[in-house]
Design a protein around this motif. Structure first.
Motif, PDB file in Angstrom:
ATOM      1  N   GLN A   1       0.847  -1.159   0.077  1.00 60.38           N
ATOM      2  CA  GLN A   1       0.422  -0.022   0.156  1.00 60.38           C
ATOM      3  C   GLN A   1       0.797   1.228  -0.071  1.00 60.38           C
ATOM      4  O   GLN A   1       1.019   2.116  -0.633  1.00 60.38           O
ATOM      5  N   THR A   2       2.063   1.533   0.651  1.00 62.16           N
ATOM      6  CA  THR A   2       2.663   2.622   1.051  1.00 62.16           C
ATOM      7  C   THR A   2       3.727   2.677  -0.658  1.00 62.16           C
ATOM      8  O   THR A   2       4.005   3.679  -0.477  1.00 62.16           O
ATOM      9  N   LEU A   3       3.581   1.613  -1.598  1.00 64.30           N
ATOM     10  CA  LEU A   3       4.672   1.237  -2.426  1.00 64.30           C
ATOM     11  C   LEU A   3       3.518   2.971  -3.455  1.00 64.30           C
ATOM     12  O   LEU A   3       4.330   3.148  -4.654  1.00 64.30           O
ATOM     13  N   GLU A   4       2.716   1.718  -2.832  1.00 61.43           N
ATOM     14  CA  GLU A   4       1.693   2.259  -4.222  1.00 61.43           C
ATOM     15  C   GLU A   4       1.253   3.352  -3.548  1.00 61.43           C
ATOM     16  O   GLU A   4       1.415   4.394  -4.969  1.00 61.43           O
ATOM     17  N   GLU A   5       1.435   4.306  -2.221  1.00 61.83           N
ATOM     18  CA  GLU A   5       1.263   5.914  -2.905  1.00 61.83           C
ATOM     19  C   GLU A   5       2.505   6.641  -2.888  1.00 61.83           C
ATOM     20  O   GLU A   5       2.171   7.860  -3.779  1.00 61.83           O
ATOM     21  N   TYR A   6       3.207   5.879  -2.687  1.00 64.82           N
ATOM     22  CA  TYR A   6       4.700   6.612  -2.796  1.00 64.82           C
ATOM     23  C   TYR A   6       4.752   7.065  -4.336  1.00 64.82           C
ATOM     24  O   TYR A   6       4.973   7.490  -5.908  1.00 64.82           O
ATOM     25  N   LEU A   7       4.473   5.264  -5.504  1.00 63.28           N
ATOM     26  CA  LEU A   7       4.105   5.683  -6.855  1.00 63.28           C
ATOM     27  C   LEU A   7       3.254   6.971  -7.566  1.00 63.28           C
ATOM     28  O   LEU A   7       3.221   6.913  -8.735  1.00 63.28           O
ATOM     29  N   ALA A   8       2.203   6.658  -6.506  1.00 59.79           N
ATOM     30  CA  ALA A   8       0.518   7.739  -7.015  1.00 59.79           C
ATOM     31  C   ALA A   8       1.763   9.471  -7.083  1.00 59.79           C
ATOM     32  O   ALA A   8       1.496  10.342  -7.927  1.00 59.79           O
ATOM     33  N   VAL A   9       2.469   9.633  -6.113  1.00 56.79           N
ATOM     34  CA  VAL A   9       3.222  10.669  -6.091  1.00 56.79           C
ATOM     35  C   VAL A   9       4.963  10.749  -7.253  1.00 56.79           C
ATOM     36  O   VAL A   9       4.461  11.636  -8.284  1.00 56.79           O
ATOM     37  N   SER A  10       4.745  10.051  -7.423  1.00 55.63           N
ATOM     38  CA  SER A  10       5.645   9.639  -9.015  1.00 55.63           C
ATOM     39  C   SER A  10       4.707  10.042 -10.328  1.00 55.63           C
ATOM     40  O   SER A  10       5.239  10.717 -11.301  1.00 55.63           O
TER      41      SER A  10
END
Length: 294
Positions: A169-178
Protein backbone atom coordinates in the motif's frame (compact mmCIF):
# COMPACT_ATOMS: atom_id res chain seq x y z
CA UNK A 1 9.22 5.11 -25.98
CA UNK A 2 9.04 3.07 -22.77
CA UNK A 3 11.55 4.13 -20.15
CA UNK A 4 14.21 1.56 -19.33
CA UNK A 5 14.01 0.32 -15.73
CA UNK A 6 17.13 -0.34 -13.66
CA UNK A 7 18.20 -2.83 -11.00
CA UNK A 8 20.61 -1.83 -8.26
CA UNK A 9 22.16 -4.26 -5.82
CA UNK A 10 22.67 -3.03 -2.26
CA UNK A 11 26.24 -4.27 -2.28
CA UNK A 12 27.78 -6.06 0.69
CA UNK A 13 30.92 -4.60 2.25
CA UNK A 14 33.60 -7.27 2.63
CA UNK A 15 35.61 -7.58 5.84
CA UNK A 16 38.77 -9.42 6.86
CA UNK A 17 38.95 -11.54 9.99
CA UNK A 18 40.15 -8.50 11.97
CA UNK A 19 37.03 -6.60 10.79
CA UNK A 20 38.93 -4.13 8.60
CA UNK A 21 37.39 -3.56 5.18
CA UNK A 22 38.71 -5.79 2.41
CA UNK A 23 38.50 -3.38 -0.52
CA UNK A 24 39.89 -5.91 -3.01
CA UNK A 25 37.17 -8.41 -2.14
CA UNK A 26 34.54 -5.67 -2.28
CA UNK A 27 35.76 -4.69 -5.74
CA UNK A 28 35.37 -8.34 -6.81
CA UNK A 29 31.72 -8.19 -5.73
CA UNK A 30 31.32 -5.00 -7.78
CA UNK A 31 32.71 -6.75 -10.87
CA UNK A 32 30.37 -9.70 -10.31
CA UNK A 33 27.31 -7.45 -10.22
CA UNK A 34 28.36 -5.34 -13.20
CA UNK A 35 28.97 -8.52 -15.21
CA UNK A 36 25.41 -9.63 -14.41
CA UNK A 37 24.06 -6.30 -15.65
CA UNK A 38 23.19 -4.72 -12.30
CA UNK A 39 23.95 -1.27 -10.93
CA UNK A 40 25.40 -0.63 -7.48
CA UNK A 41 24.20 0.94 -4.27
CA UNK A 42 26.99 1.02 -1.69
CA UNK A 43 27.03 1.75 2.04
CA UNK A 44 23.42 0.68 2.37
CA UNK A 45 21.79 -1.66 4.87
CA UNK A 46 23.33 -4.75 3.28
CA UNK A 47 26.64 -2.91 3.18
CA UNK A 48 26.79 -2.63 6.99
CA UNK A 49 26.72 1.16 6.77
CA UNK A 50 25.87 1.60 10.45
CA UNK A 51 29.13 -0.19 11.33
CA UNK A 52 31.31 1.98 9.06
CA UNK A 53 33.17 5.13 10.07
CA UNK A 54 32.81 8.41 8.19
CA UNK A 55 36.20 8.01 6.50
CA UNK A 56 35.50 4.38 5.59
CA UNK A 57 32.27 5.38 3.85
CA UNK A 58 34.11 8.00 1.80
CA UNK A 59 36.85 5.57 0.77
CA UNK A 60 34.33 2.80 0.07
CA UNK A 61 32.45 5.13 -2.27
CA UNK A 62 35.67 6.09 -4.06
CA UNK A 63 36.76 2.45 -4.47
CA UNK A 64 33.37 1.38 -5.85
CA UNK A 65 33.21 4.29 -8.30
CA UNK A 66 36.75 3.53 -9.46
CA UNK A 67 35.95 -0.16 -9.97
CA UNK A 68 32.71 0.53 -11.82
CA UNK A 69 34.59 2.92 -14.14
CA UNK A 70 31.41 4.14 -15.81
CA UNK A 71 30.12 0.66 -16.71
CA UNK A 72 27.13 0.95 -14.36
CA UNK A 73 25.35 3.47 -12.19
CA UNK A 74 26.33 4.05 -8.57
CA UNK A 75 24.16 5.32 -5.73
CA UNK A 76 25.67 5.81 -2.26
CA UNK A 77 23.81 5.99 1.03
CA UNK A 78 25.03 9.03 2.97
CA UNK A 79 22.39 8.94 5.69
CA UNK A 80 23.30 9.33 9.38
CA UNK A 81 21.13 10.22 12.39
CA UNK A 82 21.92 13.96 12.27
CA UNK A 83 21.45 16.43 9.41
CA UNK A 84 24.85 18.01 10.08
CA UNK A 85 26.91 14.83 9.58
CA UNK A 86 24.70 13.64 6.72
CA UNK A 87 25.39 16.90 4.89
CA UNK A 88 29.14 16.59 5.47
CA UNK A 89 29.16 13.03 4.14
CA UNK A 90 26.93 13.89 1.18
CA UNK A 91 29.34 16.66 0.19
CA UNK A 92 32.25 14.20 0.20
CA UNK A 93 30.28 11.77 -1.97
CA UNK A 94 29.26 14.65 -4.24
CA UNK A 95 32.94 15.51 -4.71
CA UNK A 96 33.79 11.92 -5.70
CA UNK A 97 31.03 11.80 -8.28
CA UNK A 98 28.14 9.33 -8.23
CA UNK A 99 24.78 9.04 -9.98
CA UNK A 100 22.74 9.48 -6.85
CA UNK A 101 22.99 10.07 -3.11
CA UNK A 102 20.54 8.06 -1.04
CA UNK A 103 19.67 9.47 2.37
CA UNK A 104 18.16 7.03 4.83
CA UNK A 105 15.72 8.48 7.36
CA UNK A 106 17.43 9.45 10.64
CA UNK A 107 17.55 6.64 13.19
CA UNK A 108 17.51 6.79 17.01
CA UNK A 109 16.29 10.41 16.77
CA UNK A 110 12.48 10.52 16.65
CA UNK A 111 11.47 12.87 13.82
CA UNK A 112 8.31 14.75 12.95
CA UNK A 113 7.35 14.92 9.28
CA UNK A 114 8.42 18.58 9.30
CA UNK A 115 11.78 17.48 10.69
CA UNK A 116 12.16 15.01 7.82
CA UNK A 117 11.35 17.73 5.28
CA UNK A 118 14.03 19.96 6.81
CA UNK A 119 16.53 17.10 6.97
CA UNK A 120 16.21 15.99 3.36
CA UNK A 121 15.89 19.53 1.98
CA UNK A 122 19.05 20.66 3.76
CA UNK A 123 21.07 17.78 2.32
CA UNK A 124 19.61 18.25 -1.17
CA UNK A 125 20.43 21.97 -1.05
CA UNK A 126 24.07 21.20 -0.21
CA UNK A 127 24.97 18.97 -3.18
CA UNK A 128 24.77 18.87 -6.97
CA UNK A 129 24.15 15.11 -7.18
CA UNK A 130 20.46 14.07 -7.20
CA UNK A 131 19.23 12.94 -3.78
CA UNK A 132 17.02 9.91 -3.19
CA UNK A 133 14.95 9.50 -0.04
CA UNK A 134 15.40 6.12 1.64
CA UNK A 135 12.51 4.85 3.75
CA UNK A 136 12.99 1.76 5.94
CA UNK A 137 10.86 2.39 9.05
CA UNK A 138 11.36 -1.08 10.57
CA UNK A 139 15.04 -0.22 11.08
CA UNK A 140 14.96 3.55 11.70
CA UNK A 141 11.56 3.98 13.42
CA UNK A 142 10.99 7.03 11.23
CA UNK A 143 8.67 6.84 8.21
CA UNK A 144 8.31 9.22 5.27
CA UNK A 145 4.57 9.67 4.88
CA UNK A 146 3.34 9.80 1.26
CA UNK A 147 2.25 13.44 1.71
CA UNK A 148 5.76 14.25 2.93
CA UNK A 149 7.22 12.53 -0.13
CA UNK A 150 4.81 14.59 -2.23
CA UNK A 151 6.12 17.79 -0.66
CA UNK A 152 9.77 16.75 -1.10
CA UNK A 153 9.15 15.74 -4.72
CA UNK A 154 8.81 19.45 -5.50
CA UNK A 155 12.44 20.07 -4.48
CA UNK A 156 14.59 20.57 -7.53
CA UNK A 157 17.33 18.17 -6.37
CA UNK A 158 15.29 15.34 -4.84
CA UNK A 159 14.98 12.76 -7.58
CA UNK A 160 13.03 9.94 -5.95
CA UNK A 161 12.66 7.45 -3.15
CA UNK A 162 13.76 3.94 -2.23
CA UNK A 163 10.87 2.24 -0.45
CA UNK A 164 12.04 -0.56 1.83
CA UNK A 165 9.00 -0.53 4.06
CA UNK A 166 7.67 -3.81 2.69
CA UNK A 167 4.02 -2.68 2.50
CA UNK A 168 2.46 -2.75 -0.96
CA UNK A 169 0.00 0.00 0.00
CA UNK A 170 2.79 2.44 0.85
CA UNK A 171 4.58 1.58 -2.38
CA UNK A 172 1.34 2.29 -4.27
CA UNK A 173 1.09 5.68 -2.57
CA UNK A 174 4.68 6.58 -3.46
CA UNK A 175 3.99 5.52 -7.05
CA UNK A 176 0.99 7.87 -7.07
CA UNK A 177 3.38 10.68 -6.09
CA UNK A 178 5.67 9.76 -8.98
CA UNK A 179 2.75 9.98 -11.42
CA UNK A 180 1.94 13.45 -10.12
CA UNK A 181 5.62 14.46 -10.33
CA UNK A 182 7.18 12.64 -13.33
CA UNK A 183 10.72 13.58 -12.30
CA UNK A 184 10.31 11.77 -8.98
CA UNK A 185 11.37 8.12 -9.31
CA UNK A 186 10.32 5.23 -7.09
CA UNK A 187 12.66 2.30 -6.47
CA UNK A 188 11.23 -0.81 -4.89
CA UNK A 189 13.15 -2.31 -1.97
CA UNK A 190 11.07 -5.43 -1.15
CA UNK A 191 12.49 -8.27 -3.26
CA UNK A 192 9.12 -10.00 -3.63
CA UNK A 193 7.56 -6.90 -5.24
CA UNK A 194 10.10 -6.12 -7.96
CA UNK A 195 8.02 -7.21 -10.96
CA UNK A 196 4.80 -5.83 -9.54
CA UNK A 197 6.44 -2.46 -8.88
CA UNK A 198 7.87 -2.30 -12.40
CA UNK A 199 4.45 -3.02 -13.86
CA UNK A 200 2.99 -0.21 -11.73
CA UNK A 201 5.53 2.33 -12.96
CA UNK A 202 8.54 2.04 -10.64
CA UNK A 203 11.85 3.22 -12.09
CA UNK A 204 13.51 0.06 -10.84
CA UNK A 205 14.55 -1.70 -7.68
CA UNK A 206 17.33 -1.70 -5.11
CA UNK A 207 17.82 -5.25 -3.91
CA UNK A 208 19.73 -6.89 -1.09
CA UNK A 209 18.95 -10.41 -2.27
CA UNK A 210 20.59 -9.62 -5.60
CA UNK A 211 23.93 -10.10 -3.86
CA UNK A 212 23.21 -13.82 -3.85
CA UNK A 213 21.12 -14.07 -7.04
CA UNK A 214 22.49 -11.36 -9.36
CA UNK A 215 21.52 -13.10 -12.59
CA UNK A 216 17.94 -13.77 -11.51
CA UNK A 217 17.50 -10.14 -10.45
CA UNK A 218 18.94 -8.93 -13.76
CA UNK A 219 16.60 -11.32 -15.63
CA UNK A 220 13.51 -9.71 -14.05
CA UNK A 221 14.63 -6.33 -15.38
CA UNK A 222 15.90 -7.38 -18.80
CA UNK A 223 12.79 -9.43 -19.49
CA UNK A 224 10.50 -6.63 -18.35
CA UNK A 225 12.37 -4.05 -20.43
CA UNK A 226 12.07 -6.36 -23.46
CA UNK A 227 8.31 -6.66 -22.95
CA UNK A 228 8.50 -10.34 -21.96
CA UNK A 229 6.25 -10.34 -18.91
CA UNK A 230 6.10 -14.13 -18.74
CA UNK A 231 9.88 -14.41 -18.40
CA UNK A 232 9.97 -11.53 -15.92
CA UNK A 233 7.30 -13.19 -13.81
CA UNK A 234 9.07 -16.54 -13.91
CA UNK A 235 12.29 -14.92 -12.70
CA UNK A 236 10.33 -13.09 -10.00
CA UNK A 237 8.77 -16.33 -8.79
CA UNK A 238 12.22 -17.89 -8.39
CA UNK A 239 13.52 -14.76 -6.67
CA UNK A 240 10.54 -14.60 -4.29
CA UNK A 241 10.72 -18.30 -3.41
CA UNK A 242 14.42 -18.02 -2.59
CA UNK A 243 13.74 -14.91 -0.51
CA UNK A 244 11.06 -16.69 1.51
CA UNK A 245 13.31 -19.67 2.20
CA UNK A 246 16.44 -17.70 3.08
CA UNK A 247 14.84 -14.89 5.07
CA UNK A 248 12.79 -17.39 7.01
CA UNK A 249 15.98 -18.19 8.92
CA UNK A 250 16.47 -14.73 10.47
CA UNK A 251 17.77 -11.19 9.88
CA UNK A 252 17.96 -10.72 6.09
CA UNK A 253 21.24 -8.74 5.69
CA UNK A 254 23.11 -11.21 7.91
CA UNK A 255 21.68 -14.14 5.96
CA UNK A 256 22.62 -12.58 2.61
CA UNK A 257 26.18 -12.13 3.84
CA UNK A 258 26.34 -15.67 5.18
CA UNK A 259 24.92 -17.17 1.98
CA UNK A 260 27.64 -15.34 0.07
CA UNK A 261 30.30 -16.51 2.54
CA UNK A 262 29.38 -20.15 2.01
CA UNK A 263 30.19 -19.68 -1.68
CA UNK A 264 33.06 -17.21 -1.29
CA UNK A 265 34.69 -16.75 2.14
CA UNK A 266 36.46 -13.61 0.93
CA UNK A 267 33.32 -11.57 1.71
CA UNK A 268 33.94 -12.15 5.41
CA UNK A 269 31.51 -11.83 8.28
CA UNK A 270 29.74 -8.66 9.37
CA UNK A 271 31.22 -6.44 12.05
CA UNK A 272 30.22 -7.24 15.61
CA UNK A 273 27.82 -7.29 17.32
CA UNK A 274 26.12 -8.74 14.25
CA UNK A 275 24.99 -12.35 14.32
CA UNK A 276 27.87 -14.77 14.77
CA UNK A 277 28.27 -17.69 12.34
CA UNK A 278 26.26 -20.73 13.39
CA UNK A 279 27.10 -24.20 12.06
CA UNK A 280 23.51 -25.43 12.08
CA UNK A 281 22.28 -22.28 10.35
CA UNK A 282 25.07 -22.63 7.78
CA UNK A 283 23.84 -26.15 7.02
CA UNK A 284 20.32 -24.84 6.49
CA UNK A 285 21.56 -22.06 4.21
CA UNK A 286 23.67 -24.55 2.25
CA UNK A 287 20.62 -26.73 1.65
CA UNK A 288 18.71 -23.72 0.34
CA UNK A 289 21.56 -22.75 -1.97
CA UNK A 290 21.73 -26.33 -3.28
CA UNK A 291 17.98 -26.39 -3.83
CA UNK A 292 18.25 -23.35 -6.11
CA UNK A 293 21.37 -24.51 -7.91
CA UNK A 294 23.55 -21.89 -6.25
Amino acid sequence: MTKTRHAYVALVTCFRDDETIDFAATRAQVRRQVAAGNNIMCAGTNGDFTALTFDEKVRLCAEVVDEVAGRARVIVNAGTPATFETTLLAREVDRIGVDGIAVITPYFIACTQDGLVRHFSTVADAVQTPVYLYDIPARTQNHIEPDTARQLAKHGNIAGIKDSGGAQQTLEEYLAVSREHPGFEVYSGPDHLVHWALAEGAAGCISGLGNVMPDTLAKILTAFNAGDDAAAEAAQERFSAFRKDLYGLGYPPALVKRALWLRDPSVGASRQPALLPDAEQDRQIAKILERYGL
